[in-house]
Design a protein around this motif. Sequence first.
Motif, PDB file in Angstrom:
ATOM      1  N   THR A 186       0.783  -1.353   0.058  1.00 18.35           N
ATOM      2  CA  THR A 186      -0.164   0.038   0.060  1.00 18.35           C
ATOM      3  C   THR A 186       0.743   1.333  -0.196  1.00 18.35           C
ATOM      4  OG1 THR A 186      -1.706  -1.251   1.399  1.00 18.35           O
ATOM      5  CG2 THR A 186      -1.769   1.057   1.157  1.00 18.35           C
ATOM      6  N   LEU A 187       1.756   1.188   1.014  1.00 19.92           N
ATOM      7  CA  LEU A 187       2.797   2.488   0.961  1.00 19.92           C
ATOM      8  C   LEU A 187       3.509   2.627  -0.357  1.00 19.92           C
ATOM      9  CD1 LEU A 187       4.231   1.847   4.342  1.00 19.92           C
ATOM     10  CD2 LEU A 187       2.607   3.505   3.809  1.00 19.92           C
ATOM     11  N   ARG A 188       3.875   1.367  -1.121  1.00 17.19           N
ATOM     12  CA  ARG A 188       4.285   1.665  -2.599  1.00 17.19           C
ATOM     13  C   ARG A 188       3.596   2.122  -3.601  1.00 17.19           C
ATOM     14  NH1 ARG A 188       8.020  -4.018  -2.913  1.00 17.19           N
ATOM     15  NH2 ARG A 188       9.338  -3.756  -1.263  1.00 17.19           N
ATOM     16  N   SER A 189       2.145   1.843  -3.399  1.00 19.32           N
ATOM     17  CA  SER A 189       1.252   2.172  -4.292  1.00 19.32           C
ATOM     18  C   SER A 189       0.811   3.762  -4.306  1.00 19.32           C
ATOM     19  CB  SER A 189      -0.115   1.547  -4.134  1.00 19.32           C
ATOM     20  OG  SER A 189      -0.639   1.787  -2.868  1.00 19.32           O
ATOM     21  N   ARG A 190       0.917   4.322  -2.957  1.00 20.64           N
ATOM     22  CA  ARG A 190       0.892   5.535  -2.631  1.00 20.64           C
ATOM     23  C   ARG A 190       2.091   6.684  -2.739  1.00 20.64           C
ATOM     24  NH1 ARG A 190      -2.438   4.518   3.012  1.00 20.64           N
ATOM     25  NH2 ARG A 190      -4.482   3.747   2.089  1.00 20.64           N
ATOM     26  N   GLN A 191       3.138   6.106  -3.134  1.00 16.35           N
ATOM     27  CA  GLN A 191       4.277   6.834  -3.001  1.00 16.35           C
ATOM     28  C   GLN A 191       4.490   8.164  -3.975  1.00 16.35           C
ATOM     29  OE1 GLN A 191       8.707   5.387  -2.128  1.00 16.35           O
ATOM     30  NE2 GLN A 191       8.336   5.093  -4.240  1.00 16.35           N
TER      31      GLN A 191
ATOM     32  N   GLY B 298       3.933  16.185  -1.598  1.00 16.93           N
ATOM     33  CA  GLY B 298       4.739  16.656  -0.821  1.00 16.93           C
ATOM     34  C   GLY B 298       4.525  16.414   0.747  1.00 16.93           C
ATOM     35  N   GLN B 299       3.380  15.409   0.744  1.00 13.57           N
ATOM     36  CA  GLN B 299       3.102  14.871   2.188  1.00 13.57           C
ATOM     37  C   GLN B 299       2.742  13.551   2.165  1.00 13.57           C
ATOM     38  OE1 GLN B 299       2.581  16.556   4.908  1.00 13.57           O
ATOM     39  NE2 GLN B 299       2.419  18.774   4.417  1.00 13.57           N
ATOM     40  N   VAL B 300       2.613  12.876   3.255  1.00 12.13           N
ATOM     41  CA  VAL B 300       2.343  11.518   3.426  1.00 12.13           C
ATOM     42  C   VAL B 300       0.788  11.713   3.589  1.00 12.13           C
ATOM     43  CG1 VAL B 300       2.029   9.502   4.893  1.00 12.13           C
ATOM     44  CG2 VAL B 300       4.405  10.627   4.745  1.00 12.13           C
ATOM     45  N   PRO B 301       0.093  10.835   2.836  1.00  5.79           N
ATOM     46  CA  PRO B 301      -1.501  10.901   2.812  1.00  5.79           C
ATOM     47  C   PRO B 301      -2.075  10.651   4.084  1.00  5.79           C
ATOM     48  CG  PRO B 301      -0.678   9.442   1.128  1.00  5.79           C
ATOM     49  CD  PRO B 301       0.516   9.658   1.941  1.00  5.79           C
ATOM     50  N   ALA B 302      -3.101  11.342   4.419  1.00  9.09           N
ATOM     51  CA  ALA B 302      -3.814  11.099   5.703  1.00  9.09           C
ATOM     52  C   ALA B 302      -4.245   9.754   5.929  1.00  9.09           C
ATOM     53  CB  ALA B 302      -4.962  12.270   5.521  1.00  9.09           C
ATOM     54  N   GLU B 303      -4.508   9.134   4.861  1.00  8.14           N
ATOM     55  CA  GLU B 303      -4.932   7.609   4.879  1.00  8.14           C
ATOM     56  C   GLU B 303      -3.918   6.793   5.472  1.00  8.14           C
ATOM     57  OE1 GLU B 303      -7.265   9.580   1.694  1.00  8.14           O
ATOM     58  OE2 GLU B 303      -5.119   9.540   2.378  1.00  8.14           O
TER      59      GLU B 303
ATOM     60  N   GLU C 173      10.724   0.046   3.737  1.00  9.43           N
ATOM     61  CA  GLU C 173      10.621  -0.797   2.343  1.00  9.43           C
ATOM     62  C   GLU C 173       9.512  -0.672   1.471  1.00  9.43           C
ATOM     63  OE1 GLU C 173      11.260  -5.108   2.901  1.00  9.43           O
ATOM     64  OE2 GLU C 173      12.002  -4.689   5.002  1.00  9.43           O
ATOM     65  N   GLY C 174       8.358   0.201   2.071  1.00 10.40           N
ATOM     66  CA  GLY C 174       7.287   0.552   1.298  1.00 10.40           C
ATOM     67  C   GLY C 174       7.557   1.933   0.566  1.00 10.40           C
ATOM     68  N   CYS C 175       7.842   2.988   1.657  1.00 10.42           N
ATOM     69  CA  CYS C 175       8.034   4.233   1.290  1.00 10.42           C
ATOM     70  C   CYS C 175       8.817   4.990   2.574  1.00 10.42           C
ATOM     71  CB  CYS C 175       6.557   4.944   1.190  1.00 10.42           C
ATOM     72  SG  CYS C 175       6.646   6.745   1.043  1.00 10.42           S
ATOM     73  N   MET C 176      10.186   5.311   2.155  1.00  6.11           N
ATOM     74  CA  MET C 176      10.924   5.876   3.232  1.00  6.11           C
ATOM     75  C   MET C 176      10.231   7.217   3.965  1.00  6.11           C
ATOM     76  SD  MET C 176      14.883   6.439   3.152  1.00  6.11           S
ATOM     77  CE  MET C 176      15.788   7.697   4.347  1.00  6.11           C
ATOM     78  N   SER C 177       9.816   7.889   3.131  1.00  3.98           N
ATOM     79  CA  SER C 177       9.243   9.214   3.337  1.00  3.98           C
ATOM     80  C   SER C 177       8.158   8.906   4.590  1.00  3.98           C
ATOM     81  CB  SER C 177       8.477  10.301   2.310  1.00  3.98           C
ATOM     82  OG  SER C 177       9.509  10.758   1.583  1.00  3.98           O
ATOM     83  N   SER C 178       7.301   8.091   4.279  1.00  4.46           N
ATOM     84  CA  SER C 178       6.276   7.576   5.286  1.00  4.46           C
ATOM     85  C   SER C 178       6.905   6.976   6.446  1.00  4.46           C
ATOM     86  CB  SER C 178       5.212   6.598   4.552  1.00  4.46           C
ATOM     87  OG  SER C 178       4.707   7.132   3.541  1.00  4.46           O
ATOM     88  N   ALA C 179       7.848   6.320   6.169  1.00  9.34           N
ATOM     89  CA  ALA C 179       8.617   5.545   7.323  1.00  9.34           C
ATOM     90  C   ALA C 179       9.041   6.648   8.194  1.00  9.34           C
ATOM     91  CB  ALA C 179       9.388   4.616   7.011  1.00  9.34           C
ATOM     92  N   TRP C 180       9.875   7.684   7.427  1.00  8.81           N
ATOM     93  CA  TRP C 180      10.532   8.719   8.373  1.00  8.81           C
ATOM     94  C   TRP C 180       9.395   9.559   9.076  1.00  8.81           C
ATOM     95  CZ3 TRP C 180      15.760  10.513   7.779  1.00  8.81           C
ATOM     96  CH2 TRP C 180      15.947  11.938   8.384  1.00  8.81           C
ATOM     97  N   VAL C 181       8.203   9.892   8.575  1.00  6.73           N
ATOM     98  CA  VAL C 181       7.352  10.583   9.242  1.00  6.73           C
ATOM     99  C   VAL C 181       6.915   9.736  10.387  1.00  6.73           C
ATOM    100  CG1 VAL C 181       5.091  11.705   9.063  1.00  6.73           C
ATOM    101  CG2 VAL C 181       6.527  12.011   7.363  1.00  6.73           C
ATOM    102  N   TYR C 182       6.385   8.522  10.298  1.00 10.88           N
ATOM    103  CA  TYR C 182       6.235   7.722  11.379  1.00 10.88           C
ATOM    104  C   TYR C 182       7.174   7.750  12.451  1.00 10.88           C
ATOM    105  CZ  TYR C 182       6.516   3.530  14.720  1.00 10.88           C
ATOM    106  OH  TYR C 182       6.481   3.067  15.493  1.00 10.88           O
TER     107      TYR C 182
END
Length: 405
Positions: A33-38, A45-50, A88-97
Amino acid sequence: MNALSQPAAGATSGSDLTLEERLVAQARALIPTLRSRQRAAIAAGQVPAETIAAFTDAGFFKVLQPARCGGLELPPRVYFELARTLAEGCMSSAWVYAVIAVHNWQMALFADQAAQDVWGRDPNTRISSSYMPVGKVKIVPGGYRLSGRWGFSSGSAHCDWAILGANVPPASAASKPEPRNFLLPRTDYRIVENWDVMGLRATGSNDIVVEDAFVPEHRTLREIDMFDLRCPGHQHNPGALYRIPFAQIFNRTVSTTSLGALKRALTVFVDTTREKRATYTGERLARDTTIQFAVAQVERSLDEQMLILERDARELMDHAEHNTWTLERRATLGASTTATVSRCVDAIDELMEFSGAKALYRGNEIQHAFLDIHCARAHVANNPYPYARNLGAIRFGFQNESLDI
């Protein structure tokens, strides 16, 4: 505050998996899912609210949060593994987490009233930060007036509070300014959207502006108290998790995600190179011994860094549980994590070198990792030189000169 209604660490709930294992399994299940949203996340310029909602529903943000404040209070190794896996899915999403979740750990160091201010109504309330000491502080009765502009506040759009750095003016000419962290609600600051960079583009690391906001004393935290492990929050949060020096947790926050991104890049490189042929000779690139050697070297480097992270994470808790901290060991552990991203940079550079001209096109998986990891290296906590120099000086008998260990 009521604890989150989750089984205790190590317990099972309808399966043979522990809570820790279920959290990691949930993270791994989110990778596609993270890969599909990347791509959309990068464009926005933002991780999605979902994605933030998915992390919240899974309990990821509560991994380091005190149990008495609705959290899970799990060991740091669980938090590091989640960040590494999500990358492994999206580094930006993981960084924000990782960045948002570490603030739930730091809140245990503030005075208890600060935690009540943030989580009194909602234990899911999120906090962003920018620790650079650029704020202007004026001492007033009951607290401080704070003003300034801070950069690089990752995930700030998804948060309702912020921790900001500033130096309190010295009490006399003979004194030095006192570095502190200041905790403010969203009503006291505004976000300036100026995040337009080459990598980690979806982290939304925009600027925060504060204009003469009042910050009560209980919503401040002295950096020296975090270094000395004598924080006001320790009275109410005595667990070993909160007896770890701040830098030992935070610096791994901004280094761990590079491991996940590198792992993904290595897998993609091997898969795409396996049947790829050289344009002019038609030879299979997989037969090139130089490329074979490069793959083995990257795999070895990745394996080494992951093993070091796991070893260090366990040692952090061991020292905290048995109160066996020494400055020399803290300096060693500090140098250990700040070298991680530089090693990842060397590895991703090698993969990029052998990826050919196709890697120049936007959207290329190797290029994503290349840009994201290089941007992670730009973080001050991922600069290995001051940490290694300090460790080397200590080895020669000189005094420790860093508060960031």
